[in-house]
Design an enzyme around this catalytic site. Structure first.
Site, mmCIF file in Angstrom:
data_model
loop_
_atom_site.group_PDB
_atom_site.id
_atom_site.type_symbol
_atom_site.label_atom_id
_atom_site.label_comp_id
_atom_site.label_asym_id
_atom_site.label_seq_id
_atom_site.Cartn_x
_atom_site.Cartn_y
_atom_site.Cartn_z
ATOM 1 N N HIS A 70 0.811 -1.222 0.000
ATOM 2 C CA HIS A 70 0.000 0.000 0.000
ATOM 3 C C HIS A 70 0.842 1.269 0.000
ATOM 4 O O HIS A 70 0.305 2.364 -0.153
ATOM 5 C CB HIS A 70 -0.935 0.011 1.217
ATOM 6 C CG HIS A 70 -0.229 0.335 2.493
ATOM 7 N ND1 HIS A 70 0.609 -0.562 3.122
ATOM 8 C CD2 HIS A 70 -0.209 1.467 3.229
ATOM 9 C CE1 HIS A 70 1.108 0.007 4.205
ATOM 10 N NE2 HIS A 70 0.630 1.243 4.289
ATOM 11 N N HIS A 85 1.729 6.902 -0.331
ATOM 12 C CA HIS A 85 0.912 6.080 0.562
ATOM 13 C C HIS A 85 -0.492 5.990 -0.032
ATOM 14 O O HIS A 85 -1.285 6.923 0.081
ATOM 15 C CB HIS A 85 0.874 6.711 1.960
ATOM 16 C CG HIS A 85 0.286 5.836 3.005
ATOM 17 N ND1 HIS A 85 -1.066 5.575 3.096
ATOM 18 C CD2 HIS A 85 0.875 5.135 3.996
ATOM 19 C CE1 HIS A 85 -1.280 4.764 4.119
ATOM 20 N NE2 HIS A 85 -0.112 4.484 4.682
#
Length: 165
Positions: A70, A85
């Site tokens: 992620h 992110h």
């Protein structure tokens, strides 16, 4: 003296950061997370993505790829360290809906595909799809200029210009 006279040196200290995702570019303060909005991870921008692909924002090296895929860290040639992110609270998805296309230590060029993700799944399972793009070594930067309020195209729209000390 010669560096200033011939424009040498300044080019190596400046890095243009292109959008790693396609979507609306927002001020980092608009991220609904106090850690990112408060610039605790570093200064930068955020993108509300319209598609599930992350590309490299610079020529550089992958320095960190989170096992949950992620988030990814890239070091540009001028030393700028960039964290992308994808979404907020996406770590809880434990990698579900994410696919990495690179590995740590790999050299990348701006526009190279890094991560693909299921945007709908993130909308369903995470707090937000908004994706912070931050300079984690902000303290080593002389200046960070951001471009917000635009619709970005991954791999081409300039979203930041970072000059290192």
């Amino acid at each position: 003296m010669f560096k200033k006279l011939f424009g040498l040196g300044s080019k190596t200290n400046e890095e243009t950061i292109v959008a790693p995702l396609t979507g609306a570019v927002k001020n980092i303060e608009e991220v609904p997370d106090p850690v990112f909005a408060g610039r605790m991870m570093g200064d930068g921008v955020a993108i509300d993505p319209t598609e599930g692909v992350v590309v490299s924002p610079v020529d550089g090296e992958i320095v960190q790829l989170f096992h949950t895929k992620h988030a990814i860290g890239i070091k540009a040639k001028n030393g700028t360290e960039i964290l992308i992110h994808v979404g907020l609270e996406t770590v809880k998805m434990e990698g579900e809906g994410f696919e990495a296309h690179v590995s740590e230590g790999q050299a990348v060029k701006a526009g190279d595909k890094l991560i693909s993700f299921d945007l709908e799944l993130i909308r369903e399972k995470a707090k937000s799809t908004i994706t912070p793009i931050v300079i984690t070594n902000t303290d080593a930067a002389e200046s960070i200029k951001t471009t917000v309020g635009v619709a970005a195209t991954k791999g081409s729209t300039e979203v930041m210009k970072v000059t290192m000390k």
